[in-house]
Design an enzyme around this catalytic site. Structure first.
Site: not given
Ligand SMILES: Cc1ncc(COP(=O)(O)O)c(C=O)c1O
Length: 445
Positions: A151, A254, A282
């Protein structure tokens, strides 16, 4: 013996929820907080301090969800409370150049060596969106590869095969079924997406032999954190780095979940992999909304104003309060912090494993240190998305966590997420968790 906390009534949470449904879809602002996950109805949280939270009925919990990992310093850390209060008194945000964003960026670069420069966004989703745009502009290629079960936020092209599905729907490993995660996205959006299973070098070599020349980027989570907590096999990320370099595709790591959590420089430091671009969120903002893209100047400078620039606007980019929080947060993350996060987390993992062993329950605890997940399964390990879809009993996990919620442990019942250790958690919190888990196991169907 440690004292577990027994939850009393949830009547106020229920009343709020009834009211919430009249104004908010499912009574919340993200499905992961609502009745789809909390089958007994969402618990309305009102207050947090350190590793503990309190709900609307005054029930106290030890929080192991920690805002999906955002709260690396726990709740209401005194340094951050002071930082925000003082900054707020001078004005929240100017949408102009500030010293706050420079101080945050300098600290960020010190901790993330692959980042010659950084661009702050407001969420992780914006960061991955920007990273992909940069990669396409830099390489002049359109397609990108994403892995099954990863994700990367809710930007249209990433929303393919990010949710779990029954095994019979997944299609063959060589040619996975392409399953959109959302309505409202034109199919043509996915024409540029190559999808592949993760964590298998042979598959990776095959897919990149076929598609490598046309890929702007390969995007990956370093630890798969949205199917619980699935670790990369030895050498997998390193091989991915070599292969992307050979085919001229950028490697986007990521680190929205893993960044500032496993090591000062995130998983890229922990596993010794140097990405072209990496994305954060985060834990960087310690509870304030933020995202970031880090990388070399040769790529990030493509955002410089002029012809063919990569556009990235945003009223709230580099939000002053958030930037102040980032600087204070990163200053507190020392080498010792990581030693403690790993120690406390590893104790929790060991304690939970022992509980399942004692109760002869077929469950594994996967991950280590600051992040881990429990899987009810017959398998010895869950190694990828397909393992998760086939072998993990997510319903049993939800049942288990709902029991823990009655015993003063706050955690999301979604098996796709993960347990989080913050700097506020202590060995006493771990002992209470282990005891609650012990009670929750008794009589588990
Ligand atoms: C690996 C990863 N990338 C991107 C995101 C997206 O971040 P946000 O919820 O701050 O938009 C998340 C959210 O859980 C994530 O787990």
């Amino acid at each position: 013996m440690t004292q577990t906390i027994k939850t009393q009534s949830r009547s106020r949470s229920q009343q709020w929820f009834e009211r919430a449904r009249r104004s908010l879809v499912e009574g919340v602002n993200s499905p992961s907080r609502g009745p789809a996950v909390y089958t007994a109805g969402p618990i309305l949280l009102e207050r947090g301090q350190g590793s503990h939270v309190w709900d609307a009925d005054g029930n106290e919990y030890i929080d192991f969800m920690m805002s999906f990992g955002a709260l690396i310093q726990g709740h209401a850390h005194p340094t951050l409370v002071k930082t925000v209060s003082e900054a707020m008194a001078e004005g929240s945000h100017f949408a102009a150049a500030t010293s706050a964003e420079i101080e945050a960026a300098e600290r960020f670069r010190r901790m993330v060596p692959s980042a010659e420069a950084v661009r702050f966004t407001n969420t992780g989703s914006e960061a991955t969106m920007l990273a992909l745009r940069l990669a396409r502009a830099h390489t002049g290629r359109r397609k990108f590869l994403k892995f099954e079960g990863h994700y990367h936020g809710w930007y249209d092209p990433f929303l393919l095969n990010a949710h779990s599905h029954p095994p019979e729907q997944l299609g063959p490993v060589e040619n996975p079924a392409r399953i959109p995660d959302s309505a409202g996205i034109p199919n043509s959006t996915f024409d540029d997406v190559v999808i592949a299973p993760w964590n298998d070098v042979k598959t990776l070599e095959r897919v990149l032999r076929q598609h490598g020349h046309e890929l702007a980027a390969v995007i990956t989570e370093p630890i798969m954190a949205n199917m619980g907590c699935i670790l990369p096999r030895d050498g997998y990320l390193q091989r991915l780095r070599e292969l992307t370099r050979e085919c001229g595709a950028l490697l986007i790591l990521d680190e929205v979940v893993t960044g500032f959590r496993y090591a000062p420089g995130g998983c890229q430091e922990y596993y010794g992999v140097s990405p072209d671009l990496s994305t954060f969120g985060k834990a960087l903002g310690a509870g304030f909304p933020v995202g970031a893209v880090g990388g070399p100047r040769s790529i990030l400078d493509r955002m410089q104003w002029g012809e063919n620039m990569v556009l990235h606007y945003g009223t709230f980019n580099g939000h002053r309060l958030t930037m102040k929080v980032i600087a204070a947060n990163l200053d507190m993350l020392t080498a010792n912090t990581y030693l403690e996060l790993h120690t406390v987390g590893n104790c929790a993992v060991a304690g939970l494993r022992e509980v399942f062993r004692r109760h002869e329950i077929k469950a594994i605890v996967q991950g280590f240190g600051p992040m881990f997940q429990i899987y009810f399964t017959d398998r010895e390990a869950i190694c990828d998305y397909r393992d998760y879809c086939k072998y993990v009993d997510a319903k049993r996990y939800s049942q288990f966590v709902h029991r823990l919620l009655e015993l003063g442990v706050y955690m999301t019942p979604s098996n796709g997420l993960h347990w989080i250790i913050s700097t506020a958690h202590t060995l006493a919190d771990v002992a209470a968790l282990v005891e609650a888990a012990d009670q929750a196991c008794s009589g588990l169907a």
